[in-house]
Write an enzyme that holds these catalytic residues in place. Structure first.
Site, PDB file in Angstrom:
ATOM      1  N   SER A 134       0.845  -1.185   0.000  1.00  0.00           N
ATOM      2  CA  SER A 134       0.000   0.000   0.000  1.00  0.00           C
ATOM      3  C   SER A 134       0.881   1.236   0.000  1.00  0.00           C
ATOM      4  O   SER A 134       2.025   1.200   0.474  1.00  0.00           O
ATOM      5  CB  SER A 134      -0.895   0.023   1.242  1.00  0.00           C
ATOM      6  OG  SER A 134      -1.558   1.261   1.392  1.00  0.00           O
ATOM      7  N   TYR A 147      -2.322  -0.225  10.700  1.00  0.00           N
ATOM      8  CA  TYR A 147      -2.376  -0.678   9.301  1.00  0.00           C
ATOM      9  C   TYR A 147      -1.115  -0.299   8.541  1.00  0.00           C
ATOM     10  O   TYR A 147      -0.490  -1.134   7.870  1.00  0.00           O
ATOM     11  CB  TYR A 147      -3.609  -0.079   8.612  1.00  0.00           C
ATOM     12  CG  TYR A 147      -3.703  -0.428   7.145  1.00  0.00           C
ATOM     13  CD1 TYR A 147      -4.126  -1.692   6.740  1.00  0.00           C
ATOM     14  CD2 TYR A 147      -3.370   0.501   6.162  1.00  0.00           C
ATOM     15  CE1 TYR A 147      -4.213  -2.019   5.392  1.00  0.00           C
ATOM     16  CE2 TYR A 147      -3.444   0.174   4.820  1.00  0.00           C
ATOM     17  CZ  TYR A 147      -3.879  -1.082   4.438  1.00  0.00           C
ATOM     18  OH  TYR A 147      -3.941  -1.406   3.108  1.00  0.00           O
TER      19      TYR A 147
END
Length: 280
Positions: A134, A147
């Site tokens: 990501s 995260y």
């Protein structure tokens, strides 16, 4: 790459995983689509995917899935590590149990699946592992714990794994999407403060939430679809000489450059401007 190599894709219940399984099946690969529950994978079955239950936090579940593919194809030819769990908040508040759960899914499960498929890949001297990272693993957003921490870990793990297995004919690819408009965006885990406790970060979290809504609204510039990312994964898998990493979307390409140019102080100032934090 031979289209006879079987692909195993994790986290196919929605979003990038679902789109990737469809893209690989349409490209001619025998594709095994997995999720903790296969009830809602009918679209993938209709497209020719084989379905398997797979929970990346469960050792036995992971082993059974890999064994099922190997029993039919000899080895897993392509592993797409996409399964993920969201979660975030100010570091002071975020429960350690949530941190552990996010790492269990996003990091430990990914590592274990790599370990399970690599013996078969080595025996055949071929294989491809795609790890879905990501942009949050390149530039950490405020309230990004845990995260973003896991996505930094995936980047590090991929860099370690790539040269380790290349002598065995195994390719390792990192795909790092920017903001993607998927159901996953709404799936970040929440947590409750102790009863009667004040939340000193309430205004900050509201600012972050408002920014996310603005960034992911319909028509917002620079927001990817799951199909955008799946197309990149399919191209990388079929490339004769794939790149080590694919940064997908303007956010993933430009934010790290801005971070380097601005330095720590400049970047923090930009974050304060984008995400107001009125302290009471």
């Amino acid at each position: 790459m031979s289209r006879t190599q079987a692909a195993l894709v994790t986290g196919c219940s929605s979003g990038i995983g679902r789109a990737t399984a469809l893209a690989l099946a349409r490209a001619g690969f025998p594709t095994w689509a997995t999720a903790r529950r296969t009830d809602d994978l009918a679209e993938l079955a209709a497209a020719g995917c084989r379905l398997l239950p797979l929970d990346v936090t469960d050792e036995a579940s992971m082993a059974r899935a890999v064994q099922a593919v190997e029993a039919e194809h000899g080895s897993v030819g392509i592993l797409v590590n996409n399964a993920g769990r969201g979660g975030g908040g100010p570091v002071e508040e975020v429960p350690l149990d949530l941190v552990r759960k996010v790492f269990e899914t996003n990091v430990f499960g990914l590592v274990r699946l790599c370990q399970l498929v690599l013996p078969g890949m080595r025996a055949r001297r071929q294989g491809t592992i795609v790890n879905v990272g990501s942009a949050a693993g390149l530039v950490t957003p405020p309230t990004g714990c845990p995260y973003a921490m896991t996505k930094y870990a995936v980047e590090s793990l991929t860099d370690a794994l790539r040269p380790e297995v290349r002598p065995f004919g195994i390719r390792v690819i990192l795909v790092e999407p920017g903001a993607v408009r998927t159901r996953f965006m709404a799936a970040g885990e929440t947590y409750e403060l102790p009863e009667g406790g004040d939340d000193p970060y309430a205004a900050y979290k509201a600012s972050v939430a408002a920014m996310v809504v603005r960034a992911h609204r319909e028509g917002a510039r620079g927001v990817l679809t799951a199909e955008d990312v799946a197309d990149v994964i399919a191209r990388a898998v079929t490339a004769r000489r794939p790149r080590a990493r694919y940064r997908v979307g303007a956010q993933a390409r430009l934010a790290p450059r801005a971070r380097r140019l601005l330095g720590d102080g400049g970047w923090d100032a930009l974050m304060r401007r984008l995400i107001p934090f009125p302290v009471q």
